[in-house]
Design a protein around this motif. Sequence first.
Motif, PDB file in Angstrom:
ATOM      1  N   HIS A  77      -7.778   9.599  14.873  1.00  0.00           N
ATOM      2  CA  HIS A  77      -7.340   8.206  14.902  1.00  0.00           C
ATOM      3  C   HIS A  77      -6.863   7.824  16.301  1.00  0.00           C
ATOM      4  CE1 HIS A  77      -5.539   4.405  13.874  1.00  0.00           C
ATOM      5  NE2 HIS A  77      -4.325   4.838  14.166  1.00  0.00           N
ATOM      6  N   THR A 133      -1.962   7.641   9.907  1.00  0.00           N
ATOM      7  CA  THR A 133      -3.247   7.313   9.277  1.00  0.00           C
ATOM      8  C   THR A 133      -4.396   8.102   9.882  1.00  0.00           C
ATOM      9  OG1 THR A 133      -4.630   5.442   8.578  1.00  0.00           O
ATOM     10  CG2 THR A 133      -3.833   5.398  10.847  1.00  0.00           C
ATOM     11  N   GLN A 185     -11.730   5.994   4.753  1.00  0.00           N
ATOM     12  CA  GLN A 185     -10.759   6.937   5.290  1.00  0.00           C
ATOM     13  C   GLN A 185     -10.643   8.156   4.383  1.00  0.00           C
ATOM     14  OE1 GLN A 185      -7.239   4.119   6.108  1.00  0.00           O
ATOM     15  NE2 GLN A 185      -7.283   5.419   7.924  1.00  0.00           N
ATOM     16  N   GLU A 196      -4.177   0.540   7.520  1.00  0.00           N
ATOM     17  CA  GLU A 196      -4.067   1.957   7.854  1.00  0.00           C
ATOM     18  C   GLU A 196      -3.561   2.673   6.602  1.00  0.00           C
ATOM     19  OE1 GLU A 196      -1.650   2.525  11.319  1.00  0.00           O
ATOM     20  OE2 GLU A 196      -2.827   1.141  12.555  1.00  0.00           O
TER      21      GLU A 196
END
Length: 204
Positions: free
Chosen positions: A26, A172, A138, A63
């Motif tokens: 990230h 995140t 994600q 996030e």
Amino acid sequence: MYSVKLDEALVYPTKVVCVGRNYLEHIQELNNAIPEQMVVFNKPSTSISSTLRSAHQEPLHYEGEICFLVKDSQLHGVGLGLDLTKRGLQSKLKEKGLPWERAKAFDGSAVFSRFIPLAGLDIHQLEIELFINCVRVQKGDVSQMMYSPNVILQELQSYTTLQDGDVIMTGTPQGVGEVHQGDVFLARLKQNEETLIEIEWVAE
């Protein structure tokens, strides 16, 4: 009052403490520098919401994060959260070397699932998955964190008091992006492929 749920009980955090830049991919995704020490910022209790919004004065970015609830100075519960960010404003503030709060701590910027007790769970096996409109965007787990949940807890307690009910957001993984009105978010907290929590939000 702004609350979260631990199972079916209401809990009232005094604050949400957030860790930034805790997943290497990230950091690279946003072209940020790898920090020399843990990056921490706070959201007030008024940031807590169960409603996912797509805009607050400007478009918002999501996030997805693994989050923990504190009790008796220990990590007591675990859940999922969305750290909503005004990315445009954040970029401008960072360029000027100014704090991020205006981009991170606004009303409705911390959206949470329910929390479940940590007892009986292996904290090192926890994993988050986030889907938007049935596409996984994600995926991350505790082993990928630069700072583990217990290290985060120790670091935070070195300078601030965590009260019962306070929430820690642990950062995140790669795959953040913009929220669009009508988007269907599906988040899962898993342990060894077993789903512990599943929650859906539809962006307003």
